[in-house]
Write a protein that holds these residues in place. Sequence first.
Motif, PDB file in Angstrom:
ATOM      1  N   LEU A 100       0.931  -1.165   0.121  1.00 17.94           N
ATOM      2  CA  LEU A 100      -0.079  -0.050  -0.042  1.00 17.94           C
ATOM      3  C   LEU A 100       0.807   1.210  -0.083  1.00 17.94           C
ATOM      4  O   LEU A 100       0.490   2.341  -0.682  1.00 17.94           O
ATOM      5  N   ALA A 101       2.117   1.083   0.717  1.00 15.15           N
ATOM      6  CA  ALA A 101       2.692   2.229   0.658  1.00 15.15           C
ATOM      7  C   ALA A 101       3.431   2.812  -0.769  1.00 15.15           C
ATOM      8  O   ALA A 101       3.551   3.894  -1.107  1.00 15.15           O
ATOM      9  N   PHE A 102       3.709   1.654  -1.568  1.00 15.75           N
ATOM     10  CA  PHE A 102       4.013   2.009  -2.921  1.00 15.75           C
ATOM     11  C   PHE A 102       2.767   2.502  -3.950  1.00 15.75           C
ATOM     12  O   PHE A 102       3.407   3.284  -4.887  1.00 15.75           O
ATOM     13  N   PHE A 103       1.544   1.767  -3.344  1.00 18.08           N
ATOM     14  CA  PHE A 103       0.632   2.370  -4.059  1.00 18.08           C
ATOM     15  C   PHE A 103       0.423   3.915  -3.829  1.00 18.08           C
ATOM     16  O   PHE A 103      -0.014   4.741  -4.999  1.00 18.08           O
ATOM     17  N   LEU A 104       0.609   4.371  -2.849  1.00 20.82           N
ATOM     18  CA  LEU A 104       0.639   5.609  -2.305  1.00 20.82           C
ATOM     19  C   LEU A 104       1.386   6.552  -3.119  1.00 20.82           C
ATOM     20  O   LEU A 104       1.056   7.615  -3.523  1.00 20.82           O
ATOM     21  N   ILE A 105       2.568   6.199  -3.034  1.00 25.46           N
ATOM     22  CA  ILE A 105       3.595   6.837  -4.024  1.00 25.46           C
ATOM     23  C   ILE A 105       3.338   7.127  -5.427  1.00 25.46           C
ATOM     24  O   ILE A 105       3.291   7.915  -5.996  1.00 25.46           O
ATOM     25  N   TYR A 106       2.753   5.958  -5.913  1.00 20.86           N
ATOM     26  CA  TYR A 106       2.193   5.872  -7.315  1.00 20.86           C
ATOM     27  C   TYR A 106       1.057   6.872  -7.602  1.00 20.86           C
ATOM     28  O   TYR A 106       1.178   7.627  -8.561  1.00 20.86           O
ATOM     29  N   LEU A 107      -0.005   7.041  -6.568  1.00 19.41           N
ATOM     30  CA  LEU A 107      -0.995   8.085  -6.526  1.00 19.41           C
ATOM     31  C   LEU A 107      -0.318   9.519  -6.644  1.00 19.41           C
ATOM     32  O   LEU A 107      -0.985  10.363  -7.179  1.00 19.41           O
ATOM     33  N   ILE A 108       0.543   9.752  -5.800  1.00 16.58           N
ATOM     34  CA  ILE A 108       1.318  11.055  -5.645  1.00 16.58           C
ATOM     35  C   ILE A 108       1.984  11.451  -6.985  1.00 16.58           C
ATOM     36  O   ILE A 108       2.194  12.634  -7.138  1.00 16.58           O
ATOM     37  N   TRP A 109       2.495  10.572  -7.343  1.00 17.05           N
ATOM     38  CA  TRP A 109       3.601  10.990  -8.448  1.00 17.05           C
ATOM     39  C   TRP A 109       2.945  11.562  -9.729  1.00 17.05           C
ATOM     40  O   TRP A 109       1.826  11.232 -10.006  1.00 17.05           O
ATOM     41  N   PRO A 110       3.658  12.610  -9.916  1.00 18.62           N
ATOM     42  CA  PRO A 110       3.040  13.697 -11.071  1.00 18.62           C
ATOM     43  C   PRO A 110       2.755  12.615 -12.384  1.00 18.62           C
ATOM     44  O   PRO A 110       3.267  11.692 -12.712  1.00 18.62           O
ATOM     45  N   GLY A 111       1.522  13.021 -13.105  1.00 18.10           N
ATOM     46  CA  GLY A 111       1.165  12.547 -14.320  1.00 18.10           C
ATOM     47  C   GLY A 111       0.266  11.433 -14.402  1.00 18.10           C
ATOM     48  O   GLY A 111      -0.291  10.863 -15.462  1.00 18.10           O
ATOM     49  N   ILE A 112      -0.268  11.198 -13.117  1.00 20.78           N
ATOM     50  CA  ILE A 112      -1.149  10.175 -13.042  1.00 20.78           C
ATOM     51  C   ILE A 112      -2.335  10.585 -13.748  1.00 20.78           C
ATOM     52  O   ILE A 112      -2.853  11.907 -13.280  1.00 20.78           O
ATOM     53  N   GLN A 113      -3.170   9.801 -14.425  1.00 21.56           N
ATOM     54  CA  GLN A 113      -4.452  10.262 -15.116  1.00 21.56           C
ATOM     55  C   GLN A 113      -5.752  10.324 -14.426  1.00 21.56           C
ATOM     56  O   GLN A 113      -6.729  10.588 -14.823  1.00 21.56           O
ATOM     57  N   ALA A 114      -5.742   9.828 -13.224  1.00 15.73           N
ATOM     58  CA  ALA A 114      -6.959   9.543 -12.460  1.00 15.73           C
ATOM     59  C   ALA A 114      -7.476  10.750 -12.235  1.00 15.73           C
ATOM     60  O   ALA A 114      -6.753  11.907 -12.041  1.00 15.73           O
ATOM     61  N   GLY A 115      -8.834  10.806 -12.126  1.00 12.15           N
ATOM     62  CA  GLY A 115      -9.648  12.213 -11.884  1.00 12.15           C
ATOM     63  C   GLY A 115      -9.088  12.610 -10.499  1.00 12.15           C
ATOM     64  O   GLY A 115      -8.699  12.030  -9.596  1.00 12.15           O
ATOM     65  N   ARG A 116      -9.281  14.066 -10.294  1.00 12.63           N
ATOM     66  CA  ARG A 116      -8.656  14.547  -9.094  1.00 12.63           C
ATOM     67  C   ARG A 116      -9.446  14.001  -7.997  1.00 12.63           C
ATOM     68  O   ARG A 116      -8.847  13.850  -6.605  1.00 12.63           O
ATOM     69  N   THR A 117     -10.993  14.073  -7.875  1.00 15.23           N
ATOM     70  CA  THR A 117     -11.755  13.523  -6.611  1.00 15.23           C
ATOM     71  C   THR A 117     -11.124  11.968  -6.384  1.00 15.23           C
ATOM     72  O   THR A 117     -11.152  11.789  -5.115  1.00 15.23           O
ATOM     73  N   LEU A 118     -11.073  11.395  -7.308  1.00 12.71           N
ATOM     74  CA  LEU A 118     -10.871   9.884  -7.044  1.00 12.71           C
ATOM     75  C   LEU A 118      -9.631   9.771  -6.612  1.00 12.71           C
ATOM     76  O   LEU A 118      -9.160   8.980  -5.579  1.00 12.71           O
ATOM     77  N   ARG A 119      -8.530  10.389  -7.057  1.00 10.07           N
ATOM     78  CA  ARG A 119      -7.187  10.317  -6.632  1.00 10.07           C
ATOM     79  C   ARG A 119      -7.117  10.859  -5.215  1.00 10.07           C
ATOM     80  O   ARG A 119      -6.380  10.220  -4.242  1.00 10.07           O
ATOM     81  N   PHE A 120      -7.773  12.013  -4.729  1.00 13.98           N
ATOM     82  CA  PHE A 120      -7.753  12.556  -3.347  1.00 13.98           C
ATOM     83  C   PHE A 120      -8.326  11.611  -2.547  1.00 13.98           C
ATOM     84  O   PHE A 120      -7.981  11.262  -1.378  1.00 13.98           O
ATOM     85  N   PHE A 121      -9.224  10.875  -2.922  1.00 13.82           N
ATOM     86  CA  PHE A 121     -10.133   9.773  -1.861  1.00 13.82           C
ATOM     87  C   PHE A 121      -9.257   8.664  -1.883  1.00 13.82           C
ATOM     88  O   PHE A 121      -9.180   8.075  -0.761  1.00 13.82           O
ATOM     89  N   LEU A 122      -8.617   8.187  -2.877  1.00  9.61           N
ATOM     90  CA  LEU A 122      -7.511   7.021  -2.746  1.00  9.61           C
ATOM     91  C   LEU A 122      -6.346   7.250  -1.846  1.00  9.61           C
ATOM     92  O   LEU A 122      -6.169   6.553  -0.967  1.00  9.61           O
ATOM     93  N   ILE A 123      -5.874   8.446  -1.977  1.00  7.17           N
ATOM     94  CA  ILE A 123      -4.810   8.939  -1.259  1.00  7.17           C
ATOM     95  C   ILE A 123      -5.129   9.100   0.372  1.00  7.17           C
ATOM     96  O   ILE A 123      -4.433   8.449   0.965  1.00  7.17           O
ATOM     97  N   LEU A 124      -6.239   9.566   0.445  1.00  8.68           N
ATOM     98  CA  LEU A 124      -6.946   9.791   2.066  1.00  8.68           C
ATOM     99  C   LEU A 124      -7.099   8.430   2.441  1.00  8.68           C
ATOM    100  O   LEU A 124      -6.565   8.001   3.718  1.00  8.68           O
ATOM    101  N   ILE A 125      -7.536   7.410   1.702  1.00  9.20           N
ATOM    102  CA  ILE A 125      -7.902   5.861   2.435  1.00  9.20           C
ATOM    103  C   ILE A 125      -6.459   5.398   2.612  1.00  9.20           C
ATOM    104  O   ILE A 125      -6.139   4.643   3.704  1.00  9.20           O
ATOM    105  N   CYS A 126      -5.374   5.619   1.723  1.00 10.07           N
ATOM    106  CA  CYS A 126      -4.179   5.171   2.005  1.00 10.07           C
ATOM    107  C   CYS A 126      -3.361   5.705   3.019  1.00 10.07           C
ATOM    108  O   CYS A 126      -2.961   4.875   3.990  1.00 10.07           O
ATOM    109  N   LEU A 127      -3.566   6.848   3.228  1.00 11.01           N
ATOM    110  CA  LEU A 127      -3.057   7.506   4.470  1.00 11.01           C
ATOM    111  C   LEU A 127      -3.552   6.869   6.021  1.00 11.01           C
ATOM    112  O   LEU A 127      -3.158   6.892   6.724  1.00 11.01           O
ATOM    113  N   ILE A 128      -4.845   6.953   5.815  1.00 13.93           N
ATOM    114  CA  ILE A 128      -5.503   6.449   7.013  1.00 13.93           C
ATOM    115  C   ILE A 128      -5.062   4.957   7.388  1.00 13.93           C
ATOM    116  O   ILE A 128      -4.945   4.704   8.540  1.00 13.93           O
TER     117      ILE A 128
END
Length: 301
Positions: free
Chosen positions: A17-45
């Motif tokens: 999950l830690a690597f997935f979080l890095i992937y989400l934060i990495w610039p250039g990811i195409q996921a929508g902003r809202t979905l990306r924010f939600f996934l980052i928040l879940i990963c952090l929790i």
Amino acid sequence: MILTSLGVIAFYLSYFLAFFLIYLIWPGIQAGRTLRFFLILICLIFLYARFIEPRIIRIKRRQINFKNPLKTGLKIVIISDLHIGLFTKKSLLTKAVKKINNLNPDLVFIPGDFVWRLPENKIEKNLADLKKLMPRTLAVLGNHDCGNQHEKDVSKKLMEILLKCGIKVIDNKIETIKIRGQEIRIVGLADLETRKPDYNLLKNLSRDDINIILEHNPDAAYEFPSYNMNLVVCGHTHGGQIRIYPFYKYAYKYIARMTHDFDKGLREFRGTKVFITTGIGLGGLPFRFLMPPVIDILEIE
């Protein structure tokens, strides 16, 4: 058994999950902003609940007044549900022992569950830091120490090791001690779930004396034949361990198999006080959320 298997899977997947979080934060990811924010928040929790909160040991103080006043104050430290083994490592116990010794209490109570799925030949090494506890320490065993469900009963070996550590196990025994000239009676009861608590020990207690009951499972308080005691000290519930409604209600009712509504903290019950500590270890799942490990200090007047 299913919960433990899920816990082991979550334990190891959390590293990915830690690597997935890095992937989400990495610039250039195409996921929508809202979905990306939600996934980052879940990963952090999840990462916080897995790697950070379980390593934070809080110290909570609580003042308690007995109906029959003590000659002098009494400071009791309570640490419970260590669960050293599958998810909780020796380093947490090392940190807890240092904190307890710095608190300079009169007594330490450990109401059970020293180990959880820890091989018998590794118990002595992993609990070795208990030898460093300076205050007088009394304990009872918990359900996981005594062969809960499909687990091995390691109580005999554990009692031998605790004795070497200077910790007296008082399952179904009464220990009378004197602190600064005042006599205190500590009644230890065996675990409600895996053993038979000897409630006969409670029948002849007098309200004129200072009586404290030590029992792993707070449900036992509903079965006492009398309530001539000042305080009952328990553990077992972990406060649900993941303090999100309604999960924590499910956790202590069904995972911990609690029949009644004891949860955490201080309760007034049938004329006496029942204190339930939420413990420091991890059981079932390798997470703590909004329920960090706790060392409780009861300052009794």
